[in-house]
Write an enzyme that holds these catalytic residues in place. Structure first.
Site, PDB file in Angstrom:
ATOM      1  N   TYR A 100     -12.297 -24.143 -82.398  1.00 28.56           N
ATOM      2  CA  TYR A 100     -11.884 -22.955 -81.643  1.00 28.56           C
ATOM      3  C   TYR A 100     -10.737 -22.240 -82.349  1.00 28.56           C
ATOM      4  CZ  TYR A 100     -10.809 -19.771 -77.906  1.00 28.56           C
ATOM      5  OH  TYR A 100     -10.623 -18.622 -77.189  1.00 28.56           O
TER       6      TYR A 100
ATOM      7  N   PHE B 162     -17.270   9.997 -86.809  1.00 26.23           N
ATOM      8  CA  PHE B 162     -18.336   9.025 -86.665  1.00 26.23           C
ATOM      9  C   PHE B 162     -18.427   8.686 -85.176  1.00 26.23           C
ATOM     10  CE2 PHE B 162     -20.417   4.945 -86.360  1.00 26.23           C
ATOM     11  CZ  PHE B 162     -21.628   5.306 -86.919  1.00 26.23           C
ATOM     12  N   THR B 163     -19.638   8.447 -84.705  1.00 30.47           N
ATOM     13  CA  THR B 163     -19.914   8.327 -83.265  1.00 30.47           C
ATOM     14  C   THR B 163     -18.973   7.357 -82.549  1.00 30.47           C
ATOM     15  OG1 THR B 163     -21.597   6.697 -83.832  1.00 30.47           O
ATOM     16  CG2 THR B 163     -22.338   8.968 -83.552  1.00 30.47           C
TER      17      THR B 163
ATOM     18  N   ASP C 267     -11.585   3.878 -92.926  1.00 28.51           N
ATOM     19  CA  ASP C 267     -12.806   3.259 -92.406  1.00 28.51           C
ATOM     20  C   ASP C 267     -13.508   2.698 -93.635  1.00 28.51           C
ATOM     21  OD1 ASP C 267     -15.316   2.521 -91.578  1.00 28.51           O
ATOM     22  OD2 ASP C 267     -15.544   4.176 -90.165  1.00 28.51           O
TER      23      ASP C 267
ATOM     24  N   LYS D 173     -22.304  -3.615 -93.129  1.00 30.57           N
ATOM     25  CA  LYS D 173     -22.809  -2.727 -94.193  1.00 30.57           C
ATOM     26  C   LYS D 173     -22.480  -3.333 -95.559  1.00 30.57           C
ATOM     27  CE  LYS D 173     -22.620   0.142 -90.480  1.00 30.57           C
ATOM     28  NZ  LYS D 173     -22.155  -0.298 -89.160  1.00 30.57           N
TER      29      LYS D 173
ATOM     30  N   ARG E 257     -29.624  12.113 -86.894  1.00 28.32           N
ATOM     31  CA  ARG E 257     -28.188  12.309 -87.072  1.00 28.32           C
ATOM     32  C   ARG E 257     -27.946  13.807 -86.989  1.00 28.32           C
ATOM     33  NH1 ARG E 257     -25.326   7.296 -86.766  1.00 28.32           N
ATOM     34  NH2 ARG E 257     -25.937   8.056 -84.732  1.00 28.32           N
TER      35      ARG E 257
ATOM     36  N   PHE F  90     -27.264   9.054 -78.100  1.00 28.96           N
ATOM     37  CA  PHE F  90     -28.390   8.914 -79.031  1.00 28.96           C
ATOM     38  C   PHE F  90     -29.051   7.539 -78.961  1.00 28.96           C
ATOM     39  CE2 PHE F  90     -25.939   6.341 -81.984  1.00 28.96           C
ATOM     40  CZ  PHE F  90     -24.637   6.717 -81.672  1.00 28.96           C
TER      41      PHE F  90
HETATM   42  N1  F0G Z   1     -17.791   3.314 -89.093  1.00 29.34           N
HETATM   43  C1  F0G Z   1     -18.863   3.727 -89.769  1.00 29.34           C
HETATM   44  C2  F0G Z   1     -18.697   4.686 -90.908  1.00 29.34           C
HETATM   45  C3  F0G Z   1     -20.127   3.275 -89.413  1.00 29.34           C
HETATM   46  O1  F0G Z   1     -21.193   3.681 -90.088  1.00 29.34           O
HETATM   47  C4  F0G Z   1     -20.264   2.370 -88.330  1.00 29.34           C
HETATM   48  C5  F0G Z   1     -21.574   1.907 -87.892  1.00 29.34           C
HETATM   49  C6  F0G Z   1     -19.116   1.967 -87.643  1.00 29.34           C
HETATM   50  C7  F0G Z   1     -17.891   2.459 -88.068  1.00 29.34           C
HETATM   51  C8  F0G Z   1     -19.167   1.051 -86.454  1.00 29.34           C
HETATM   52  O2  F0G Z   1     -19.461  -0.231 -86.852  1.00 29.34           O
HETATM   53  O3  F0G Z   1     -21.715  -0.701 -85.859  1.00 29.34           O
HETATM   54  O4  F0G Z   1     -20.274  -2.524 -86.731  1.00 29.34           O
HETATM   55  O5  F0G Z   1     -19.679  -1.375 -84.643  1.00 29.34           O
HETATM   56  N2  F0G Z   1     -22.644   2.469 -88.243  1.00 29.34           N
HETATM   57  C9  F0G Z   1     -23.990   2.021 -87.920  1.00 29.34           C
HETATM   58  C10 F0G Z   1     -24.968   2.968 -88.541  1.00 29.34           C
HETATM   59  C11 F0G Z   1     -24.247   1.796 -86.474  1.00 29.34           C
HETATM   60  O6  F0G Z   1     -26.171   2.803 -88.299  1.00 29.34           O
HETATM   61  O7  F0G Z   1     -24.564   3.855 -89.299  1.00 29.34           O
HETATM   62  P1  F0G Z   1     -20.332  -1.253 -85.968  1.00 29.34           P
END
Ligand code: F0G
Length: 460
Positions: free
Chosen positions: A75, A127-128, A218, A261, A385, A452
């Site tokens: 843990y 970014f979303t 990021d 990624k 997108r 989305f």
């Molecule tokens: N920042 C970037 C530039 C991203 O592309 C993503 C995720 C995140 C943050 C968030 O990270 O998914 O691990 O919580 N992108 C994915 C995509 C979902 O399909 O581009 P996460």
């Protein structure tokens, strides 16, 4: 056979395979209807070539799988955590590490730690999940990317760059004390996987620090960004990816990371900082939202796989194969006259739905329709997108109308062969030939957050 150029091959070979299901058009038409014309709502087993995302879809190596067996599932104080911490310090250079289950866990905590209600958060395109966490913390995102990034056809080598004038104007307008920090995404996902130059992040860092503003990287695809710097920026041709990444990260004070990624794993992330006070705050918060500060929602084995993935992803020959595989698909489509975001980015080829379906107005979600049509025609799954992803203005409730209305064909790392990309290209080109028959969509269900992912549509 006469070769027109020296052939090239992936620096790895295949040890385990996963069979794919081949379906017919009628079946896929039914699947798409049931999924409300949203590729996120398809079942993966009904997909032939899955280019939805490069997130968590990577193939791990034997070295990483072997590391999974060395998971220390204590843990507290897992040895895999210390190894991950060591590698983050070595490859990125940040002092303190807090692991998280994935990128948005890191974004959540950093936003809560650094943003006070009423503050502004500039960044090189939204970014979303990043923007949503900034908004949930009471902040307002301000786009400070260069104008070229919003133009899909503009041939700029570093379309992800921050526009220093836009950043400075914001500081002058609201006052430096109202700017929580600046986020630099590298590469910039929503712009088409476009890189940021070393000169640019250095200048951003100088301007930010002169005004007492922190720079948050990021770092999700910062290794891919490092490759573009090596290829395109004066003075970096003879530097290794490892050297370039260290220098790049040195201009920032903190990083949020989705390990899903660059780091060649299926789950994992972290937030890393240089500032002890911020670290203290994050370490307090992580036990509430993710888990103890030495696992942050991850199993020991996941941290081991991520630490090892870091070592593999930073290799120049691996990254050359990664980026050139994406370019391979992009170049075929571009040569065939299919409108795509140019230059081809790091993780995906982005179809320009505004030019592809130029008869469908943006209010009828052309990119959403194109992603659905491509699946029905071929079993290839991409992702919208555009206007659906952009969502609504949190104050006015109106839909954002982004200049870029795109379908992303995202390439998972070490997963597909050149033949899969040939099949993909063939199907996109066929669809392009028949583009005039396409129809738009109307949204019939809209979720409150990140619409989305779960929105549903019907054909017009
Ligand atoms: N920042 C970037 C530039 C991203 O592309 C993503 C995720 C995140 C943050 C968030 O990270 O998914 O691990 O919580 N992108 C994915 C995509 C979902 O399909 O581009 P996460």
């Amino acid at each position: 056979m006469e070769f027109t150029r020296k052939p090239w091959a992936e620096p790895y070979k295949i040890k385990v395979v996963e069979p794919l299901k081949v379906t017919d058009r009628e079946y896929r038409e039914k699947c798409m209807q049931e999924a409300g014309y949203n590729t996120f709502l398809l079942r993966s087993e009904d997909v032939y070539i899955d280019l939805l995302t490069d997130s968590g879809t990577n193939a791990m190596s034997d070295y990483q799988w072997a590391g999974m067996m060395l998971g220390d599932e204590a843990y507290a104080g897992s040895k895999n955590f210390y190894y991950l911490e060591e590698n983050v310090q070595k490859y990125y250079g940040y002092k303190y590490l807090v692991p998280t289950h994935q990128g948005r866990g890191a974004e959540h905590m950093l936003s809560q730690a650094l943003i006070k209600p009423g503050m502004y958060v500039p960044g090189n395109m939204y970014f979303t999940t990043t923007r949503l966490h900034q908004e949930l913390a009471g902040g307002t995102f301000v786009d400070v990317i260069i104008d070229e990034a919003h133009d899909s056809a503009c041939d700029h080598p570093f379309k992800g760059n921050v526009d220093l004038n836009k950043f400075e104007n914001l500081i002058n307008k609201v006052g430096a004390d109202k700017v929580a920090y600046i986020t630099v995404g590298a590469t910039v996902n929503m712009a088409g996987g476009q890189p940021v130059s070393m000169a640019n992040i250095k200048a951003v860092s100088e301007l930010a620090h002169k005004n007492g503003i922190k720079v948050v990287l990021d770092a999700t695809r910062a290794m891919e960004n490092a490759y573009f710097i090596q290829q395109r920026e004066e003075g970096y041709q003879n530097k290794t990816m490892q050297e370039i990444l260290r220098e790049f990260a040195s201009y920032s004070d903190a990083a949020t990371m989705s390990g899903k990624k660059d780091l060649l794993v299926n789950i994992g992330g972290f937030v890393a900082v240089n500032d002890w006070d911020v670290f203290e705050e994050l370490r307090n918060m992580v036990v509430v939202y993710e888990g103890l500060h030495t696992y942050g929602g991850l199993a020991g084995r996941d941290m081991e796989a991520m630490a090892r993935g870091m070592e593999e992803a930073i290799q120049d020959d691996y990254m050359a194969s990664r980026i050139n595989q994406v370019a391979y698909l992009g170049n075929i489509l571009n040569d065939a006259g299919v409108p795509i975001v140019w230059p081809v980015g790091g993780h995906a080829v982005f179809l320009d739905a505004k030019r592809f379906y130029d008869h469908i107005p943006q209010e009828q979600y052309p990119a959403q329709a194109l992603a659905a049509d491509l699946y029905i025609a071929s079993g290839v799954r991409g992702m919208e997108r555009g206007i659906v992803s952009a969502g609504r203005n949190k104050e006015t409730g109106e839909e954002y109308k982004p200049k870029l209305e795109l379908v992303r064909l995202t390439i998972p790392r070490r997963v597909y062969t050149q033949s899969h990309l040939d099949v993909t290209a063939y199907n996109v080109i066929e669809l392009f030939k028949n583009r005039h028959q396409a129809k738009g969509l109307k949204m019939v269900y809209e979720p409150k957050y990140l619409r989305f992912f779960q929105a549903r549509f019907e054909r017009m």
